[in-house]
Write a protein that holds these residues in place. Structure first.
Motif, PDB file in Angstrom:
ATOM      1  N   ALA A 557       0.831  -1.207   0.000  1.00  0.00           N
ATOM      2  CA  ALA A 557       0.000   0.000   0.000  1.00  0.00           C
ATOM      3  C   ALA A 557       0.863   1.254   0.000  1.00  0.00           C
ATOM      4  N   ARG A 558       0.445   2.272  -0.778  1.00  0.00           N
ATOM      5  CA  ARG A 558       1.230   3.495  -0.926  1.00  0.00           C
ATOM      6  C   ARG A 558       0.404   4.699  -0.494  1.00  0.00           C
ATOM      7  N   SER A 559       1.114   5.682   0.032  1.00  0.00           N
ATOM      8  CA  SER A 559       0.442   6.922   0.403  1.00  0.00           C
ATOM      9  C   SER A 559      -0.252   7.512  -0.817  1.00  0.00           C
ATOM     10  N   GLY A 560      -1.500   7.918  -0.632  1.00  0.00           N
ATOM     11  CA  GLY A 560      -2.302   8.452  -1.729  1.00  0.00           C
ATOM     12  C   GLY A 560      -3.224   7.427  -2.362  1.00  0.00           C
ATOM     13  N   ASP A 561      -3.022   6.136  -2.048  1.00  0.00           N
ATOM     14  CA  ASP A 561      -3.934   5.113  -2.566  1.00  0.00           C
ATOM     15  C   ASP A 561      -5.326   5.278  -1.952  1.00  0.00           C
ATOM     16  N   ALA A 562      -6.330   4.898  -2.725  1.00  0.00           N
ATOM     17  CA  ALA A 562      -7.689   4.812  -2.209  1.00  0.00           C
ATOM     18  C   ALA A 562      -7.937   3.393  -1.705  1.00  0.00           C
ATOM     19  N   LEU A 563      -8.775   3.260  -0.695  1.00  0.00           N
ATOM     20  CA  LEU A 563      -9.128   1.966  -0.118  1.00  0.00           C
ATOM     21  C   LEU A 563     -10.532   1.575  -0.574  1.00  0.00           C
ATOM     22  N   ILE A 564     -10.624   0.407  -1.190  1.00  0.00           N
ATOM     23  CA  ILE A 564     -11.908  -0.109  -1.675  1.00  0.00           C
ATOM     24  C   ILE A 564     -12.250  -1.372  -0.895  1.00  0.00           C
ATOM     25  N   LEU A 565     -13.491  -1.464  -0.440  1.00  0.00           N
ATOM     26  CA  LEU A 565     -14.010  -2.672   0.204  1.00  0.00           C
ATOM     27  C   LEU A 565     -15.141  -3.204  -0.660  1.00  0.00           C
ATOM     28  N   THR A 566     -15.075  -4.494  -1.030  1.00  0.00           N
ATOM     29  CA  THR A 566     -16.012  -5.023  -2.026  1.00  0.00           C
ATOM     30  C   THR A 566     -17.298  -5.586  -1.436  1.00  0.00           C
ATOM     31  N   ARG A 567     -17.369  -5.765  -0.127  1.00  0.00           N
ATOM     32  CA  ARG A 567     -18.580  -6.321   0.478  1.00  0.00           C
ATOM     33  C   ARG A 567     -18.984  -5.531   1.713  1.00  0.00           C
ATOM     34  N   ALA A 568     -20.210  -5.752   2.129  1.00  0.00           N
ATOM     35  CA  ALA A 568     -20.733  -5.115   3.337  1.00  0.00           C
ATOM     36  C   ALA A 568     -20.112  -5.737   4.574  1.00  0.00           C
ATOM     37  N   LEU A 569     -20.299  -5.079   5.704  1.00  0.00           N
ATOM     38  CA  LEU A 569     -19.888  -5.595   7.005  1.00  0.00           C
ATOM     39  C   LEU A 569     -21.123  -6.047   7.785  1.00  0.00           C
ATOM     40  N   SER A 598     -19.392 -16.203  -5.655  1.00  0.00           N
ATOM     41  CA  SER A 598     -17.957 -16.104  -5.913  1.00  0.00           C
ATOM     42  C   SER A 598     -17.529 -14.652  -6.066  1.00  0.00           C
ATOM     43  N   GLN A 599     -16.311 -14.354  -5.587  1.00  0.00           N
ATOM     44  CA  GLN A 599     -15.710 -13.044  -5.778  1.00  0.00           C
ATOM     45  C   GLN A 599     -14.569 -13.085  -6.795  1.00  0.00           C
ATOM     46  N   ALA A 600     -14.567 -14.122  -7.609  1.00  0.00           N
ATOM     47  CA  ALA A 600     -13.512 -14.228  -8.619  1.00  0.00           C
ATOM     48  C   ALA A 600     -13.509 -13.022  -9.546  1.00  0.00           C
ATOM     49  N   ASP A 601     -14.695 -12.542  -9.932  1.00  0.00           N
ATOM     50  CA  ASP A 601     -14.749 -11.398 -10.851  1.00  0.00           C
ATOM     51  C   ASP A 601     -14.243 -10.127 -10.194  1.00  0.00           C
ATOM     52  N   ALA A 602     -14.521  -9.970  -8.883  1.00  0.00           N
ATOM     53  CA  ALA A 602     -14.014  -8.798  -8.165  1.00  0.00           C
ATOM     54  C   ALA A 602     -12.494  -8.842  -8.070  1.00  0.00           C
ATOM     55  N   ASN A 708     -17.410   1.608  -9.568  1.00  0.00           N
ATOM     56  CA  ASN A 708     -18.561   1.569 -10.480  1.00  0.00           C
ATOM     57  C   ASN A 708     -18.664   0.218 -11.177  1.00  0.00           C
ATOM     58  N   GLN A 709     -17.533  -0.309 -11.621  1.00  0.00           N
ATOM     59  CA  GLN A 709     -17.546  -1.611 -12.301  1.00  0.00           C
ATOM     60  C   GLN A 709     -17.931  -2.735 -11.339  1.00  0.00           C
ATOM     61  N   LEU A 710     -17.416  -2.674 -10.124  1.00  0.00           N
ATOM     62  CA  LEU A 710     -17.764  -3.695  -9.139  1.00  0.00           C
ATOM     63  C   LEU A 710     -19.256  -3.656  -8.816  1.00  0.00           C
ATOM     64  N   GLN A 711     -19.806  -2.467  -8.661  1.00  0.00           N
ATOM     65  CA  GLN A 711     -21.237  -2.353  -8.379  1.00  0.00           C
ATOM     66  C   GLN A 711     -22.067  -2.837  -9.555  1.00  0.00           C
ATOM     67  N   ALA A 712     -21.598  -2.580 -10.771  1.00  0.00           N
ATOM     68  CA  ALA A 712     -22.314  -3.064 -11.958  1.00  0.00           C
ATOM     69  C   ALA A 712     -22.347  -4.586 -12.002  1.00  0.00           C
ATOM     70  N   LYS A 713     -21.349  -5.225 -11.396  1.00  0.00           N
ATOM     71  CA  LYS A 713     -21.308  -6.691 -11.330  1.00  0.00           C
ATOM     72  C   LYS A 713     -22.121  -7.234 -10.155  1.00  0.00           C
ATOM     73  N   GLY A 714     -22.725  -6.336  -9.366  1.00  0.00           N
ATOM     74  CA  GLY A 714     -23.574  -6.765  -8.264  1.00  0.00           C
ATOM     75  C   GLY A 714     -22.910  -6.788  -6.908  1.00  0.00           C
ATOM     76  N   HIS A 715     -21.670  -6.283  -6.799  1.00  0.00           N
ATOM     77  CA  HIS A 715     -20.978  -6.257  -5.509  1.00  0.00           C
ATOM     78  C   HIS A 715     -21.335  -4.989  -4.743  1.00  0.00           C
ATOM     79  N   MET A 716     -21.331  -5.084  -3.414  1.00  0.00           N
ATOM     80  CA  MET A 716     -21.639  -3.932  -2.560  1.00  0.00           C
ATOM     81  C   MET A 716     -20.362  -3.137  -2.279  1.00  0.00           C
ATOM     82  N   ALA A 717     -19.645  -2.807  -3.335  1.00  0.00           N
ATOM     83  CA  ALA A 717     -18.336  -2.168  -3.205  1.00  0.00           C
ATOM     84  C   ALA A 717     -18.485  -0.696  -2.842  1.00  0.00           C
ATOM     85  N   ARG A 718     -17.534  -0.209  -2.050  1.00  0.00           N
ATOM     86  CA  ARG A 718     -17.494   1.187  -1.656  1.00  0.00           C
ATOM     87  C   ARG A 718     -16.032   1.633  -1.546  1.00  0.00           C
TER      88      ARG A 718
END
Length: 735
Positions: A557-569, A598-602, A708-718
């Motif tokens: 991980a590098r400074s300035g990176d964004a953090l993405i979580l693909t599923r809900a908690l 499956s999360q293979a696509d994510a 946006n792409q993850l959400q289009a695939k049906g994932h609860m990504a944020r």
């Protein structure tokens, strides 16, 4: 000497969650038969109570008021719940066929799937109308129609096919609800091919027909419908009847798959004798509306289903134990009929008595509510007493800690694990490229190729070997995908409860078939494994994967990176609540549907972007983010309002409900967190996740497109936060 757990020796399968089976499950929970594995198969997590349907249609009850929560009921009864539809019974193999999974073996089976009022022989009905049964789809369509009328002012012409008691009740209820929605004079029409209300006595018929006139409801009796087109019923004689909503109540029809069972039937309904078992197969019982009582034919009415429950329980118990004789079911010749009249009034018919009054609605409401209360408030089960003599601290440990969870909630805490790993000697292997704490071991194969190796093991979160195999396989694959590897091969490590050989074979077959399908879909093979017997079901898989480039590690991980979580908690909270009978069945069904996806696509989408990635599992989002921050030498900021939460989890967490691993996760991560309020959303950061999402550190400019792409695939990504140049291993709340 410790008493070993009793072995399982019989499979009892309940097909359908009808009223009889619901009452049976309640009775079974209070007085189970040891050694029996009980299974309930039903398409959905709830079973609606039809007695309150007219009241719901009229607007007197919310939709949830009608539902028996089968998830809670199954947990109370100690039953495996399979949320899929039965499609047939192979009596030679003694298997129930189920959509979307392997057949379910039985020693005894009972069928309680209700009926349908679909009209497949009426041209156009399926395309333009909705049957009143099954209740669930009808109630949903009615709610959508009323909402359109209320919000858009759409026309409110309603047609009901069938003027029996059910049709008249619905007509009165619909007229009442549409007036409440602002329709001054709703057009409601009843169409009946013969005489209306044929099963009632003349006085009750007269009272109900007068009510129809008072409500402005048109009755077209002795009118045969030839076909249905969009917005119109066409009659053999007379002008078409226009409609905006059409429901069918005429007649009762069995579910089509019953015809393929080879059982003796009457008009498609399963013929049963006085003891409720099939006349052609003593291993199969049938109850409720799908059964035909050959010794005492009766109309399809819920009162019979309710009174069959104690007889069914007794007779199943007699067959399973061989210790008593079956009892006969002798249905009453006449029964109390309480018919809703649209508003809060009802008509009663019993013997020579026929009355209509508002106080009778209160009586009906009390009867209905008393019935539903049996399932809303299940009897409290006593905790087994502790032994008279225990070691110091046992009593305190039992009373002060929450019950041990399943899934990742049963894991050892992060601090305890880290302490054990710190004692490992340094490796002397030159091909081992990973460090303790990475998601998987990394073997350098040379020539730019790497193999990753992981293992994961879960205590069962539900007593369904098929579903647990899917969940555990996908959970184990998470580490492989998180490192950007292609799954290669898997080995199983299974602990099965003691059971007779035939049941053991059924169980192993379910597990291996379900897991193999998951691994095959991921590009891997299940190559074998190891089994043992123990006190409870637990499953594990060791999985390898291949990388043609350096694997994605926690340290990138590098400074300035964004953090993405693909599923809900919140999965740990929900699973802990379900174990205690506190989670809503619909919420659990939604969670299970996510856990077996499956999360293979994510992973495939994120792997080319991610500088670091991990799957969020037992240590919760905070614990896994902390591990990434420490390995990468960076800090992080989280937006506490950004991440998604599974339905039902936030309310349960707000009530104070916690997974058994929560405290260890909080104590480990909280000292490294700054600026977080002590609230429910913060608590969910420490919630252990089973089949959790990926936490990925990606270039900031790529984050929005990836989400946006993850959400289009049906994932609860944020996008939940950022990596920052701050003290290593510190997680701050974003302001």
């Amino acid at each position: 000497m410790m008493t070993p757990p009793l072995p399982l020796t019989r499979d009892l399968v309940l097909v359908g969650g009808g009223h009889t089976h619901a009452l049976l499950l309640r009775k079974w929970g209070m007085a189970p038969v040891a050694g029996v594995r009980l299974t309930l198969i039903n398409p959905g997590p709830t079973a609606p109570y039809s007695g309150m349907l007219p009241g719901h249609v009229a607007g007197h009850y919310d939709r949830a008021d009608l539902d028996i929560d089968l998830v809670r009921l199954a947990r109370f009864a100690g039953a495996r719940l399979i949320l899929d539809a039965a499609t047939g019974i192979d009596r030679d193999a003694q298997e129930v066929h189920v959509a979307g999974r392997a057949p379910v073996g039985y020693d005894l089976a009972s069928v309680d799937v209700g009926i349908t009022s679909d009209m497949p022989v009426l041209p156009g009905f399926s395309d333009h109308c909705v049957p009143a049964k099954p209740l669930g789809p009808f109630a949903r369509r009615w709610a959508e129609f009323v909402q359109q009328v209320e919000t858009k002012g759409t026309p409110a012409r309603v047609a009901i096919i069938g003027a029996g008691v059910a049709g008249v009740e619905l007509a009165l209820a619909m007229a009442h609800r549409l007036r409440a929605a602002g329709v001054a004079a709703p057009e409601v029409t009843l169409v009946e091919a013969a005489a209306p209300l044929a099963l009632l006595r003349p006085k009750a018929q007269t009272l109900l027909l007068d009510r129809l006139i008072d409500a402005g409801i048109a009755l077209r009796d002795h009118s045969r419908i030839t076909h249905v087109t969009e917005g119109a019923l066409h009659l053999a004689d007379g002008a078409p009847i226009p409609f905006d909503f059409c429901v069918g109540t005429a007649g009762t029809r069995p579910h089509p798959w019953i015809a393929g069972t080879g059982l003796e039937l009457t008009e498609g309904f399963i013929n049963v004798g006085p003891d409720l078992h099939s006349l052609s197969d003593p291993r199969i019982y049938a109850v409720g509306d799908c059964a035909h009582l050959t010794h005492a034919p009766r109309p399809k009415a819920g009162v019979f289903a309710v009174r069959e429950a104690p007889i069914l329980y007794h007779n199943l118990k007699a067959d399973l134990t061989g210790q008593s004789r079956r009892r006969p079911y002798d249905p009453q010749r006449d029964y109390l009929k309480l018919i809703s009249l649209g508003g809060k009034a009802a008509l009663v018919e019993k013997g020579p008595v026929t009355l209509a009054a508002q106080w009778l609605w209160r009586l009906k409401n009390k009867i209905d509510q008393d019935f539903m209360e049996k399932f809303r408030t299940l009897p409290a089960m006593e905790t087994p007493p502790l032994p008279r003599v225990t070691a110091a601290g046992v009593r305190e440990a039992v009373t002060s800690r929450p019950p041990l969870c399943g899934g990742c909630g049963a894991k050892v805490g992060p601090a305890t694990l880290a302490g054990a790993l710190a004692r490992l000697p340094e490796t002397g292997r030159k091909d081992l490229a990973s460090r303790p704490g990475d998601d998987a071991a990394i073997l350098d194969l040379g020539a730019g190729r790497f193999q990753v190796l992981t293992t994961d093991h879960l205590r069962a979160v539900l007593p369904d070997p098929w579903r647990m195999a899917q969940i555990t396989a996908l959970h184990a694959l998470g580490d492989i995908w998180a490192m950007g590897a292609a799954p290669q091969v898997a080995l199983a490590s299974l602990t099965l409860p003691a059971m007779r050989d035939e049941m053991q074979a059924r169980t192993l077959s379910e597990i291996t078939e379900a897991a193999s399908a998951i691994f095959r879909a991921a590009g891997a093979d299940l190559a074998g494994g190891h089994t043992t017997q123990g006190a409870e079901l637990s499953l594990g898989f060791t999985v390898t994967g291949i990388c043609d480039r350096p694997p994605i590690e926690l340290s990138g991980a590098r400074s300035g990176d964004a953090l993405i979580l693909t599923r809900a908690l919140g999965s740990g909270t929900l699973l802990a609540a379900e174990m205690r009978g506190l989670a809503a069945g619909a919420d659990m069904a939604a969670l299970y549907a996510t856990l077996v996806r499956s999360q293979a696509d994510a992973a495939a989408l994120l792997a080319p972007l991610a500088h670091a990635m991990t799957d969020v599992t037992g240590f919760g989002l905070a614990g896994h983010a902390l591990a990434m921050a420490q390995a990468s030498g960076v800090g992080m900021t989280f937006n506490p309002t950004a991440f998604a939460i599974y339905a039902g989890a936030e309310a349960l967490a707000a009530s104070g409900l916690r997974s058994s691993l929560f405290a260890a996760n909080r104590d480990h991560a909280l000292p490294s967190m700054e600026g977080f309020e002590d609230n429910t959303r913060t608590a969910l950061l420490f919630d252990p996740q089973t089949c959790g999402g990926f936490l990925a550190a990606v270039p900031a400019e790529a984050a929005e497109g990836a989400v946006n792409q993850l959400q289009a695939k049906g994932h609860m990504a944020r996008k939940i936060g950022m990596v920052e140049n701050a003290p290593a291993g510190i997680i701050r709340a974003a302001r």
